[in-house]
Enzyme design. Structure first.
Site, PDB file in Angstrom:
ATOM      1  N   HIS A 130       0.875  -0.818  -0.160  1.00  0.00           N
ATOM      2  CA  HIS A 130      -0.202  -0.117   0.152  1.00  0.00           C
ATOM      3  C   HIS A 130       1.060   1.173  -0.220  1.00  0.00           C
ATOM      4  CE1 HIS A 130      -2.883   2.908   1.057  1.00  0.00           C
ATOM      5  NE2 HIS A 130      -3.889   2.214   0.960  1.00  0.00           N
ATOM      6  N   ASP A 133       0.446   3.029   3.770  1.00  0.00           N
ATOM      7  CA  ASP A 133       0.528   2.292   5.006  1.00  0.00           C
ATOM      8  C   ASP A 133       1.710   1.333   5.235  1.00  0.00           C
ATOM      9  OD1 ASP A 133      -2.079   2.867   5.353  1.00  0.00           O
ATOM     10  OD2 ASP A 133      -2.558   1.201   4.330  1.00  0.00           O
ATOM     11  N   THR A 188      41.406  51.992 -11.124  1.00  0.00           N
ATOM     12  CA  THR A 188      39.593  52.641 -10.228  1.00  0.00           C
ATOM     13  C   THR A 188      39.675  53.026 -11.101  1.00  0.00           C
ATOM     14  OG1 THR A 188      41.370  53.691  -9.459  1.00  0.00           O
ATOM     15  CG2 THR A 188      42.037  51.280  -8.001  1.00  0.00           C
ATOM     16  N   HIS A 189      37.890  52.879 -10.811  1.00  0.00           N
ATOM     17  CA  HIS A 189      37.211  53.803 -11.151  1.00  0.00           C
ATOM     18  C   HIS A 189      37.012  54.010 -12.795  1.00  0.00           C
ATOM     19  CE1 HIS A 189      36.350  55.954  -6.973  1.00  0.00           C
ATOM     20  NE2 HIS A 189      37.906  54.959  -6.736  1.00  0.00           N
ATOM     21  N   SER A 319      29.544  36.759 -35.215  1.00  0.00           N
ATOM     22  CA  SER A 319      27.889  37.245 -35.696  1.00  0.00           C
ATOM     23  C   SER A 319      27.690  36.572 -36.903  1.00  0.00           C
ATOM     24  CB  SER A 319      28.806  39.029 -36.310  1.00  0.00           C
ATOM     25  OG  SER A 319      28.623  39.757 -36.569  1.00  0.00           O
ATOM     26  N   LYS A 325      34.758  38.258 -37.114  1.00  0.00           N
ATOM     27  CA  LYS A 325      34.542  38.915 -35.666  1.00  0.00           C
ATOM     28  C   LYS A 325      34.248  37.214 -34.361  1.00  0.00           C
ATOM     29  CE  LYS A 325      31.945  42.273 -32.630  1.00  0.00           C
ATOM     30  NZ  LYS A 325      31.060  41.921 -32.162  1.00  0.00           N
ATOM     31  N   ASN A 327      33.366  36.661 -30.747  1.00  0.00           N
ATOM     32  CA  ASN A 327      32.942  37.347 -29.098  1.00  0.00           C
ATOM     33  C   ASN A 327      32.986  36.713 -27.994  1.00  0.00           C
ATOM     34  OD1 ASN A 327      31.210  39.818 -30.745  1.00  0.00           O
ATOM     35  ND2 ASN A 327      29.448  38.426 -30.573  1.00  0.00           N
TER      36      ASN A 327
END
Length: 467
Positions: A130, A133, A188-189, A319, A325, A327
């Site tokens: 079952h 059960d 940086t930045h 592309s 090209k 990528n």
């Protein structure tokens, strides 16, 4: 699937089920009433649930709760599910009851009907096995589903993600060592800064991955405690004494991982903080991978009009309109995965907060997103490592050209002539198209010999072995 049907019964009455299927009435009701979306319960959860049903049958047998002959048939049927033999018998959507009850019953029904067949009985008869059960003996969906969630996640981490991260980390460390003597200009930045080595830059990437891996391994330790034995609300009602400990021990023996019964069963049902923690660690990994992939594709931009400090391997033409090209597609795929993982974490965090009283009812959503994050990160990190990172090479000519043109080498003059005079040297060199040495000497701040003595790249790098 044939068009023939059989009748199966549950507490609500009779239900027509395809004759050749092993699922039963409750699975059929779920298919009818929850035809939502295309996302199915991950097979990793199904296989983990089958491991649990096998462990439960062994524990129930040993505790004298389940007849040994019945246990034998359940164990054999569960082994077949674990092996993937019946993967097509688990069609339910993740958009179902939030406790995962319908998936628990799907597994119970398939194992029961297959066990009946193995015992020579009639599928759908619930005799001699079952689904409630016997297969679900001493259990509730409320403790079985979260147990399967943990087991599936541990296996995914140990067998997929962590090996991939170790491979990625090794390659990054190898690149850091190989590039240790290549001096480049830092940024940086997004603007020119003082020099460092390419090896130092890659050592930063390696450190990020090592830290992310450590966070995941920490979260992993909190997934070994299991909810099994808690039954409906955490009290263990209808489970024999020692059942949860025995099942956890069986699962530990089956998998080789140190599963154990959760110390507090109430939290194990009502909250999923360990999975929320893990999802956060996966998001941290995604953030690190996003930074690394972005840096590498920017440093590889070009080939003639970009930064061009790195050469990336070409996987395919880039592309449909621009011939020649190529990528950075591996970087792009990885960054998309990172965005998805961050979104998944948001869903997991919200779902994890929704445990009302004794039960969280966002379980399928949580496990679906966590397992998807693990799978995506595993696959994408492996692909990125093998098809991009291992083939990354420095463009020494371009790197050296940037070093020679950089104005930020003037920073080395600060201790000798002061910040303001050094800034004036940089400004004059930039505005008049002169070298730093020419500008400094013309301003009368130092001699050519002093410039050569003070502006030395090898003295501007700190500890080149820093990792």
């Amino acid at each position: 699937m044939t068009t023939d049907t059989r009748l199966e019964y549950d507490s609500l009455g009779a239900v027509e089920v395809p004759a050749d299927c092993y699922w039963g009435a409750q699975t059929a009701r779920s298919l009818k009433h929850f035809a939502i979306g295309s996302q199915r319960m991950p097979l990793a959860v199904i296989h983990a649930m089958a491991r649990l049903k096998k462990a439960a049958a062994i524990a129930n047998r040993d505790l004298g709760v389940l007849d040994p002959e019945k246990a034998k048939w359940i164990i054999q049927a569960a082994d077949e599910v674990i092996a993937g033999q019946w993967d097509d018998q688990f069609p339910l959507a993740i958009w179902q009851t939030g406790s995962g009850t319908q998936t628990n019953m799907n597994v119970n029904e398939v194992i029961a009907n297959r066990a009946i067949e193995l015992a020579g009985g009639v599928k759908g008869s619930k005799s001699p096995i079952h689904p409630n059960d016997h297969v679900n003996c001493s259990q509730s969906s409320n403790d079985t589903f979260p147990t399967a969630m943990h087991v599936a996640t541990v296996l995914a981490l140990q067998e997929r993600l962590l090996p991939t991260l170790r491979h990625l980390l090794t390659v990054l460390q190898e690149k850091a060592a190989a590039f240790a003597e290549i001096i480049k200009i830092g940024r940086t930045h997004l603007m020119d800064a003082v020099p460092l080595t390419l090896g130092q830059e890659f050592s930063g990437y390696a450190s990020q991955i090592a830290a992310a891996q450590a966070h995941i391994e920490y979260a992993l330790q909190h997934l070994y405690p299991l909810a099994i034995g808690a039954t409906a609300v955490g009290t263990g009602l209808n489970a024999p004494a020692g059942f949860g400990d025995r099942v956890a021990a069986e699962l530990a023996q089956m998998t080789g991982y140190p599963f154990r019964k959760a110390e507090n069963p109430f939290a194990a049902l009502a909250a999923h903080d360990p999975l929320v923690m893990l999802s956060g660690a996966l998001k941290t990994l995604a953030a690190a991978l996003m930074k690394i992939a972005n840096d590498i594709r920017w440093l590889g931009s070009g080939p003639r009009c970009g930064l061009g400090e790195l050469r990336l391997p070409a996987n395919e033409p880039g592309s449909s309109i621009m011939p020649g090209k190529v990528n950075p597609t591996q970087c792009e795929a990885l960054t998309m995965v990172c965005v998805q993982v961050m979104g998944n974490d948001a869903a997991v965090g919200i779902a994890g907060s929704q445990g009302n009283f004794e039960l969280n009812v966002y379980k399928p959503l949580i496990i679906y997103n966590v397992l998807q994050s693990i799978a995506l990160l595993s696959d994408a990190a492996q692909s990125f490592t093998d098809h991009c990172l291992v083939g990354v090479e420095p463009n020494r000519q371009q790197i050296q050209a940037y070093v020679e043109r950089s104005l930020m080498l003037v920073t080395a003059l600060n201790p000798h002539i002061g910040y303001d005079k050094a800034a004036a040297v940089a400004k004059k060199a930039y505005s008049e198209g002169k070298t730093l040495k020419e500008a400094a000497v013309e301003l009368g701040y130092l001699t050519a010999e002093e410039f050569d003595r003070w502006v030395r790249l090898e003295l501007m790098l700190g500890e080149k072995g820093t990792s």
